[in-house]
Structure formats: C-alpha cells, structure tokens
Scaffold this motif. Structure first.
Motif, PDB file in Angstrom:
ATOM      1  N   PRO A   1      26.978  26.824   5.537  1.00  0.00           N
ATOM      2  CA  PRO A   1      27.043  27.062   6.988  1.00  0.00           C
ATOM      3  C   PRO A   1      27.347  25.697   7.504  1.00  0.00           C
ATOM      4  O   PRO A   1      28.073  25.317   8.470  1.00  0.00           O
ATOM      5  CB  PRO A   1      26.082  27.572   7.495  1.00  0.00           C
TER       6      PRO A   1
ATOM      7  N   ARG B   1      15.733  30.553  13.269  1.00  0.00           N
ATOM      8  CA  ARG B   1      15.039  30.358  12.044  1.00  0.00           C
ATOM      9  C   ARG B   1      14.595  28.998  11.838  1.00  0.00           C
ATOM     10  O   ARG B   1      14.119  28.462  10.658  1.00  0.00           O
ATOM     11  CB  ARG B   1      16.497  30.457  10.978  1.00  0.00           C
TER      12      ARG B   1
ATOM     13  N   LEU C   1      33.989  34.628  21.851  1.00  0.00           N
ATOM     14  CA  LEU C   1      33.444  33.201  21.483  1.00  0.00           C
ATOM     15  C   LEU C   1      32.125  33.207  22.120  1.00  0.00           C
ATOM     16  O   LEU C   1      30.947  32.607  21.621  1.00  0.00           O
ATOM     17  CB  LEU C   1      34.294  32.206  21.695  1.00  0.00           C
TER      18      LEU C   1
ATOM     19  N   PHE D   1      37.103  36.518  17.324  1.00  0.00           N
ATOM     20  CA  PHE D   1      37.558  35.342  18.129  1.00  0.00           C
ATOM     21  C   PHE D   1      38.735  34.516  17.358  1.00  0.00           C
ATOM     22  O   PHE D   1      39.992  34.445  18.115  1.00  0.00           O
ATOM     23  CB  PHE D   1      36.558  34.386  18.103  1.00  0.00           C
TER      24      PHE D   1
ATOM     25  N   LEU E   1      32.998  35.968  15.551  1.00  0.00           N
ATOM     26  CA  LEU E   1      33.579  34.471  15.699  1.00  0.00           C
ATOM     27  C   LEU E   1      34.480  34.423  14.466  1.00  0.00           C
ATOM     28  O   LEU E   1      35.666  34.046  14.862  1.00  0.00           O
ATOM     29  CB  LEU E   1      32.335  33.499  15.398  1.00  0.00           C
ATOM     30  N   ALA E   2      34.188  34.597  13.424  1.00  0.00           N
ATOM     31  CA  ALA E   2      35.048  34.397  12.188  1.00  0.00           C
ATOM     32  C   ALA E   2      36.310  35.282  12.184  1.00  0.00           C
ATOM     33  O   ALA E   2      37.302  35.165  11.650  1.00  0.00           O
ATOM     34  CB  ALA E   2      34.298  34.168  10.774  1.00  0.00           C
TER      35      ALA E   2
ATOM     36  N   ARG F   1      21.405  32.408   5.435  1.00  0.00           N
ATOM     37  CA  ARG F   1      20.921  34.031   5.838  1.00  0.00           C
ATOM     38  C   ARG F   1      19.478  34.297   5.511  1.00  0.00           C
ATOM     39  O   ARG F   1      19.417  35.394   5.108  1.00  0.00           O
ATOM     40  CB  ARG F   1      21.895  34.425   4.749  1.00  0.00           C
TER      41      ARG F   1
ATOM     42  N   PHE G   1      25.842  25.453  22.445  1.00  0.00           N
ATOM     43  CA  PHE G   1      26.008  26.667  23.307  1.00  0.00           C
ATOM     44  C   PHE G   1      26.305  25.907  24.769  1.00  0.00           C
ATOM     45  O   PHE G   1      27.135  26.908  25.607  1.00  0.00           O
ATOM     46  CB  PHE G   1      24.806  27.634  23.190  1.00  0.00           C
TER      47      PHE G   1
ATOM     48  N   LEU H   1      21.914  25.935   3.251  1.00  0.00           N
ATOM     49  CA  LEU H   1      22.555  26.036   4.469  1.00  0.00           C
ATOM     50  C   LEU H   1      23.475  25.117   4.537  1.00  0.00           C
ATOM     51  O   LEU H   1      24.318  24.741   5.367  1.00  0.00           O
ATOM     52  CB  LEU H   1      21.066  25.457   5.194  1.00  0.00           C
TER      53      LEU H   1
ATOM     54  N   PHE I   1      30.972  25.134   6.863  1.00  0.00           N
ATOM     55  CA  PHE I   1      32.224  25.802   7.675  1.00  0.00           C
ATOM     56  C   PHE I   1      32.123  25.709   9.262  1.00  0.00           C
ATOM     57  O   PHE I   1      33.034  26.265   9.950  1.00  0.00           O
ATOM     58  CB  PHE I   1      32.594  27.250   7.213  1.00  0.00           C
TER      59      PHE I   1
ATOM     60  N   GLY J   1      34.290  26.449  12.278  1.00  0.00           N
ATOM     61  CA  GLY J   1      33.493  26.284  13.625  1.00  0.00           C
ATOM     62  C   GLY J   1      33.850  25.058  14.478  1.00  0.00           C
ATOM     63  O   GLY J   1      33.582  25.147  15.648  1.00  0.00           O
TER      64      GLY J   1
ATOM     65  N   GLN K   1      20.084  32.101  16.790  1.00  0.00           N
ATOM     66  CA  GLN K   1      19.970  31.757  15.158  1.00  0.00           C
ATOM     67  C   GLN K   1      19.250  30.725  15.008  1.00  0.00           C
ATOM     68  O   GLN K   1      18.403  30.516  14.240  1.00  0.00           O
ATOM     69  CB  GLN K   1      21.128  32.089  14.422  1.00  0.00           C
TER      70      GLN K   1
ATOM     71  N   LEU L   1      26.385  41.805   7.456  1.00  0.00           N
ATOM     72  CA  LEU L   1      26.984  40.390   7.471  1.00  0.00           C
ATOM     73  C   LEU L   1      28.571  40.656   7.277  1.00  0.00           C
ATOM     74  O   LEU L   1      29.150  41.393   7.295  1.00  0.00           O
ATOM     75  CB  LEU L   1      26.434  39.494   6.509  1.00  0.00           C
TER      76      LEU L   1
ATOM     77  N   THR M   1      38.126  26.073  16.083  1.00  0.00           N
ATOM     78  CA  THR M   1      37.364  26.539  17.446  1.00  0.00           C
ATOM     79  C   THR M   1      37.695  25.496  18.465  1.00  0.00           C
ATOM     80  O   THR M   1      38.449  25.774  19.702  1.00  0.00           O
ATOM     81  CB  THR M   1      36.123  26.639  17.202  1.00  0.00           C
TER      82      THR M   1
HETATM   83  C1  HEM Z   1      26.356  30.962  10.664  1.00  0.00           C
HETATM   84  C2  HEM Z   1      24.756  28.558  14.602  1.00  0.00           C
HETATM   85  C3  HEM Z   1      29.291  28.506  16.467  1.00  0.00           C
HETATM   86  C4  HEM Z   1      30.900  30.896  12.403  1.00  0.00           C
HETATM   87  C5  HEM Z   1      25.583  30.097  11.562  1.00  0.00           C
HETATM   88  C6  HEM Z   1      24.031  30.061  11.356  1.00  0.00           C
HETATM   89  C7  HEM Z   1      23.653  29.247  12.573  1.00  0.00           C
HETATM   90  C8  HEM Z   1      24.803  29.198  13.455  1.00  0.00           C
HETATM   91  C9  HEM Z   1      22.445  28.510  12.689  1.00  0.00           C
HETATM   92  C10 HEM Z   1      23.228  30.133   9.893  1.00  0.00           C
HETATM   93  C11 HEM Z   1      22.504  31.241  10.047  1.00  0.00           C
HETATM   94  C12 HEM Z   1      22.068  31.623   8.752  1.00  0.00           C
HETATM   95  O1  HEM Z   1      22.380  31.473   7.634  1.00  0.00           O
HETATM   96  O2  HEM Z   1      20.679  32.122   8.742  1.00  0.00           O
HETATM   97  C13 HEM Z   1      25.874  28.304  15.451  1.00  0.00           C
HETATM   98  C14 HEM Z   1      25.919  27.930  16.892  1.00  0.00           C
HETATM   99  C15 HEM Z   1      27.230  27.639  17.225  1.00  0.00           C
HETATM  100  C16 HEM Z   1      28.092  28.699  16.245  1.00  0.00           C
HETATM  101  C17 HEM Z   1      24.733  27.553  17.701  1.00  0.00           C
HETATM  102  C18 HEM Z   1      27.732  27.403  18.599  1.00  0.00           C
HETATM  103  C19 HEM Z   1      27.449  27.673  19.545  1.00  0.00           C
HETATM  104  C20 HEM Z   1      30.212  29.235  15.425  1.00  0.00           C
HETATM  105  C21 HEM Z   1      31.727  29.505  15.381  1.00  0.00           C
HETATM  106  C22 HEM Z   1      32.009  29.938  14.194  1.00  0.00           C
HETATM  107  C23 HEM Z   1      30.888  30.233  13.650  1.00  0.00           C
HETATM  108  C24 HEM Z   1      32.520  28.891  16.537  1.00  0.00           C
HETATM  109  C25 HEM Z   1      33.364  30.249  13.884  1.00  0.00           C
HETATM  110  C26 HEM Z   1      34.453  30.392  14.684  1.00  0.00           C
HETATM  111  C27 HEM Z   1      29.608  31.350  11.487  1.00  0.00           C
HETATM  112  C28 HEM Z   1      29.543  31.913  10.354  1.00  0.00           C
HETATM  113  C29 HEM Z   1      28.468  32.237   9.815  1.00  0.00           C
HETATM  114  C30 HEM Z   1      27.515  31.397  10.826  1.00  0.00           C
HETATM  115  C31 HEM Z   1      30.846  32.582   9.752  1.00  0.00           C
HETATM  116  C32 HEM Z   1      27.731  32.724   8.779  1.00  0.00           C
HETATM  117  C33 HEM Z   1      27.446  33.918   8.968  1.00  0.00           C
HETATM  118  C34 HEM Z   1      26.684  34.643   7.615  1.00  0.00           C
HETATM  119  O3  HEM Z   1      26.133  34.129   6.777  1.00  0.00           O
HETATM  120  O4  HEM Z   1      27.006  36.164   7.493  1.00  0.00           O
HETATM  121  N1  HEM Z   1      25.946  29.929  12.838  1.00  0.00           N
HETATM  122  N2  HEM Z   1      27.280  28.743  15.127  1.00  0.00           N
HETATM  123  N3  HEM Z   1      29.758  29.632  14.102  1.00  0.00           N
HETATM  124  N4  HEM Z   1      28.512  30.774  11.810  1.00  0.00           N
HETATM  125 FE1  HEM Z   1      27.766  29.533  13.486  1.00  0.00          FE
END
Ligand code: HEM
Ligand code: CU
Length: 557
Positions: A377, A39, A25, A67, A63-64, A443, A476, A374, A380, A385, A35, A127, A389
């Motif tokens: 995301p 972005r 995590l 974690f 994460l997915a 993405r 974060f 967007l 989820f 998330g 990210q 991915l 989480t």
């Molecule tokens: C995608 C930020 C925590 C699961 C993303 C994206 C951002 C982001 C900005 C989109 C990126 C894109 O599509 O270009 C964050 C931040 C987090 C956080 C700042 C906390 C510090 C989590 C947690 C989980 C998670 C806790 C799941 C337990 C995912 C997944 C994607 C994603 C599965 C999609 C990845 C993909 O498109 O292949 N996250 N996230 N995130 N996040 Fe997070």
C-alpha cells in the motif's frame, strides 16, 4: 467560448462523471483515515476490528475502481469531444452507459456497506481483489458486471464519435487526445475481458449457488490478467493530462507528439502480458512464466521513463518561455501557486518515487521481502493514490469552471491543497514502505506491535505508526479542502466567468507530422498485443483449465 457553451450536453455528462468520482473519493478517503487511525491503534472508536475489512473493501472498491474509472470517463468524454471538436453522437446512448455504471457501482457499494449493519443480511467483505474462496452476495458481482459493461459502452461511444469524425476527415492524423483515449480503451477491452469471465462464469454463478466450487488459482489468474492492466487504466488518464494539458499549465507546449503516441502504443502492447508478477508466490504457475512476466514488467519501465523525459522537457520549455534560466533555476519560474499546475507536478514527483518502489515489487526474488506487507500500500498510494488522484484533482480545478460555467471558488484553499496532500502522503507512504521492510503486514486490523507512544524511539515501529496516523489524517484534510473547492464551484458558483478559462490546447513543438503513420494503425497494435498475451498466458492458462474448470483436480468439463 467555454466548453459548457460549446457542448452543453457533453459538459453535463463530464460533470456527472466527475461529480460521482469525487463523491466516491470523499467517502473512500474517510474510510482511509479510519483505517490509518485504527490499525495504528491511535483511535479505534470508529469501527470494531471485525468491521475493519468491510471498511477496507469499501476503501479499495470506491477508490481504486469507482473513483478512478468515473474520473476517467469524465476526462475522456471531455478530451474526445474537445479534440474532435464535435459532441458525442447520441446523448441517449451516453446516458445509458453512465446509468449502467452508476447502478452497478451503487449495487456494489450498498452490498459492501451492508456489512456494517448487523440486521442487513448481505455483505461483500471480500476486499477489492474479491478473491475466491472469499464469497460476496451476488449483488456485488452483478454490480461489478454492470459497471464493466457500462465502461465498454462508454468506449464504444468514443469510438463512434471518432468513426464519424473519420468519415468527415479521411486521411487526417487522429487528434492526440482522441488517439490516447482509443488506445487506452483497446487495452481495456482486451484486459477487462479477463475479469468479466471471472465474474460472469465463475464467481457470480458460485455465489448464486449454481455451481458448487471454483478453482482459486484459475480465478486469481483471471483477476490478475486484468489486475495489472487496470493500473494503466488509472494511470493513462493521468498521462493524458500530463501530456496534453500540463504543458499548457506550465506556460509552454508539449515537447513531442510522436513520443506521446509511442508511449501509449507501448502500454497497449505491454500492460497485459505481465499479470503474473502479482502471483510470484502462487503455486501452480511455472517459474519460467513468472520470469517472462518479470521481463515484460521491466520493459514497461520504458514508456514511463519516456513520459518522465517528455513531461519534464515540456515543463522546462514552459518555464523558459516565462523567462526561466539556468540548469535548474527555471524550476522557480513554474507557476507553483496555480493549483492545477502544482497538483500535476507534485503528482508526477511522487510517481517517480512510486516507480522506484514498483521496481522492487517487480523483482521476482526481492518481491518475497515485501510481499503482502505494508510496503505494497505504501507503493500504490504513490501511484494510483497520488499520481492519478492528485492529477485528477488538479485537472478538476481547471475543468470545473469550464464544465459548470462558474468561477473557481475558494482559490486560496485550492492553492494550498496539493501541498497538504503531498505532505500527508510523504508521511504516510514513506512510513508504510519502512513498516513493510520491518515485516508489518497489510490488510489487518490487528498488527501486533508496540502501541504508539509519544516517547517512541525514532526509527522504531511506534514512530512509523504515528507517521501513518498523522499522514492519513492530513490526507483526509487535503481531501476535504478539495471537495469544498469543487462542490463549492459547482453549486455555489457565481457569475458566468467561464470565458476567462481558455480551454484550447496549444500545438506540440514537434507535431503529428513527425510521427510515423504506422503509429495510428490501431488494428496492427491490437493484433500484436493479442499475440503477446497468447505467448504469456496460453500455456499456463490451458494447464489450469485442463485440470478441471471448477476445482483443481476435478474432471475436465
Ligand atoms: C489501503 C489509507 C487514499 C487506494 C489503505 C490502507 C490505509 C489507507 C491505511 C492500508 C490498510 C491495510 O492494509 O490494512 C488511505 C488514506 C487515504 C487513502 C488515509 C487518503 C485520505 C487512497 C486513494 C486510493 C487508495 C486516493 C486510490 C485511488 C487504496 C487501496 C488499498 C488501500 C487500493 C488496498 C486495499 C486492500 O488491501 O484491499 N489506504 N488511503 N487509497 N488504499 Fe488507501
Ligand atoms: Cu502489476
């Protein structure tokens, strides 16, 4: 006595599972912030845009998959041993599945991170959905396969504990926590078979060069056959905590044991025959089958709404026990300064919002509006998330003292942490949803819109991007607070204070004696689940196979 005194060997395995989960995590969350800043164009100094997809793959996989599933294994090991009141049967077997999962996760993670180092010849920039025709190094798929086999053995370990217990307790109702674990694992066996076939028979041989091509539609379908139920593999451990431990955090008792069993059975039946709702825009799947998937998806709302009712009713009962009064006034009597309670309650609140955006995703026509934007995301990060989480974090605040024997350190940090996460996620997720409606894709490292300016119009793209960047940074920060508390408790913990945490779960208001016995008939529900899957998938899958196994149109093999 605390858990660590009663079950020292199992406490160690719970600790290790949760420890690996929270480490993943931490790294995954750092990638998330990178990210969010990259972005939106706020800060691009961490990685190049070409490396963005490596980071994004790491974020998704760590994460997915890593974690969530390690956390599940920790929580379920605790739940089974505590509720059956016996240790897992064979510590060596337990260590075996843990080691398989760890080696598998490390192989996948190292292969992904190899993409950041130009001199290293392997990568896996595919991915976390790892669709063909994108291809990863074989070590990535082999790692995934080991990881999944590890989870299967973990399930077998819990089943074996249950069978032993059953031998000593014929005729008794399955204790609720064990029931939840077994039903969740049955769902997992059925659904993860799809991804196992995808990886072992198609992607791995293809990346090893043993077969020349794969059929993208068939492999995507096998992925999503697993890809929807996996979201319940993330959520059911959270439900497990909400049903069985959250009522205690609120000072009360679970409202209804029968309702909890019904909900888990419904998830077993309905979570797999819906995978096509991720493929509404895929050609080659008849519309009628997409429609069936949509209908089943809407039915899946039922167990979630039942959960909302039962969990809130249990919290209200707890608050009234503590002297709460009035229609809503009881809310003030809940222990909002207890991090274990506040984390679960805020997670549940965000889950409700995620449920609403999920209904939009599920609608066959309205899905086109938000597909691959967007918004997705945004959705989820509320569900896995946050609902999962933040619940796992909250459970950690309560469990770590019991599994380490140490007093919770840095309590004041723990008290604010769920609120920090909540604020960060409100900013990030809300802005992601809005950005999706404005058509901004997911993405991509380079969404070509206005740069962030501090004079940006409120309601404009610039303002949404700023919120995503600020929200991601606050998230974060919330994560760092959490890790300080948990690892501080584990390694810097002082004194044996474990006796203060009472790990016993109070009996429900309406107990198992009110649940129909048929609910515990696991064979029956598994059979019904399989029939539903055959109805939903039989014809379309056979059509995909009939036009060639390894490429559409190639002669059948
Ligand atoms: C995608 C930020 C925590 C699961 C993303 C994206 C951002 C982001 C900005 C989109 C990126 C894109 O599509 O270009 C964050 C931040 C987090 C956080 C700042 C906390 C510090 C989590 C947690 C989980 C998670 C806790 C799941 C337990 C995912 C997944 C994607 C994603 C599965 C999609 C990845 C993909 O498109 O292949 N996250 N996230 N995130 N996040 Fe997070
Ligand atoms: Cu789904």
């Amino acid at each position: 006595m605390a858990y660590v005194d009663d079950f020292p060997t199992d406490a160690r395995i719970v600790r290790w599972n949760m420890g690996v989960a929270f480490l993943a995590l931490g790294i995954g969350g750092l990638f998330g912030m990178i990210q969010a800043l990259h972005r939106t164009g706020v800060f691009r100094g961490f990685v190049s845009s070409a490396d963005y997809y490596t980071v994004l793959t790491g974020h998704g996989v760590l994460l997915a998959l890593v974690f969530t599933i390690f956390a599940l294994c920790g929580l379920f090991t605790w739940g089974v041993t505590r509720s059956l009141d016996r240790p897992l049967p064979n510590p060596r077997f337990t260590l075996t599945w843990f080691a398989l999962m760890l080696v598998g996760a490390l192989a996948a993670a190292v292969t992904i991170l190899g993409g950041l180092v130009p001199s290293i010849p392997f990568n896996a920039d595919v991915l976390y959905t790892f669709y063909a025709p994108m291809q990863a190094h074989p070590a990535f798929y082999a790692g995934l396969a080991l990881f999944i086999v590890g989870t299967w053995l973990a399930g077998l370990d819990w089943f074996r504990a249950y069978w032993q217990w059953r031998g000593d307790n014929p005729g008794e109702r399955i204790p609720l926590q064990t029931f939840m674990v077994l039903v969740t694992m049955l769902m997992w066996y059925i659904s993860s078979a799809g991804v196992a076939v995808e990886v072992l028979f198609f992607l791995l041989p293809w990346s090893l060069g043993l077969i020349e091509s794969v059929d993208p539609l068939l492999t995507r379908t096998l992925f999503w056959y697993f890809g929807h139920p996996v979201v319940y593999f993330w959520l059911m451990p959270a439900y497990f905590i909400w049903y069985t431990v959250l009522p205690k955090f609120s000072g009360g008792r679970l409202f209804s044991d029968p309702l909890a069993r019904v909900v888990f059975v419904l998830f077993l039946l309905l979570s797999t025959p819906v995978g096509f709702h991720h493929q509404y825009v895929d050609p080659g799947i008849p519309e009628g089958f997409k429609f069936i998937a949509m209908t089943n998806t809407m039915f899946l709302l039922l167990p979630s709404l039942l959960t909302a009712f039962t969990v809130v009713a249990s919290m209200e009962h707890g608050a009234r026990q503590r002297g709460g009064e009035g229609r809503l006034g009881w809310l003030r009597k809940l222990p909002w300064d207890e991090p274990a309670f506040a984390g679960c309650a805020l997670a549940g609140l965000m889950f409700a919002a995620g449920g609403f955006s999920g209904m939009i995703n599920a609608g066959m026509n309205i899905n086109y509006l938000i597909h691959n934007t967007l918004w997705v995301p945004g959705h989820f990060h509320l569900t896995v998330g946050t609902a999962s989480t933040l619940t796992f974090m909250a459970a950690g605040y309560w469990l770590f003292p019991q599994i380490t024997g140490n007093r919770l350190r840095f309590r004041s940090l723990a008290t604010v942490q769920p609120y920090v996460w909540f604020i960060g996620m409100t900013l990030m997720s809300n802005a992601m949803h809005r950005a999706g409606l404005a058509g901004i894709p997911r993405r991509t490292a380079e969404p070509q819109y206005d740069a962030v300016t501090f004079q940006g119009v409120v309601g404009g793209v610039s303002e949404m991007r700023l919120q995503i960047a600020i929200g991601g940074t606050i998230l974060f920060l919330g994560l760092v607070l959490f890790l300080i508390v948990i690892f501080g408790t584990w390694f810097g913990g002082s004194g044996n204070d474990s006796l203060r945490v009472n790990g016993r779960i109070p009996a429900p208001l309406s107990g198992p004696e009110h649940s129909p016995k048929i609910l515990d008939n696991l064979k029956l529900w598994t059979a019904v689940a399989i029939v539903l899957i055959v109805l939903a998938y039989g014809l379309p899958l056979s059509a995909m196979v009939a036009d060639g196994l390894f490429a559409p149109g190639s002669p059948p093999i």
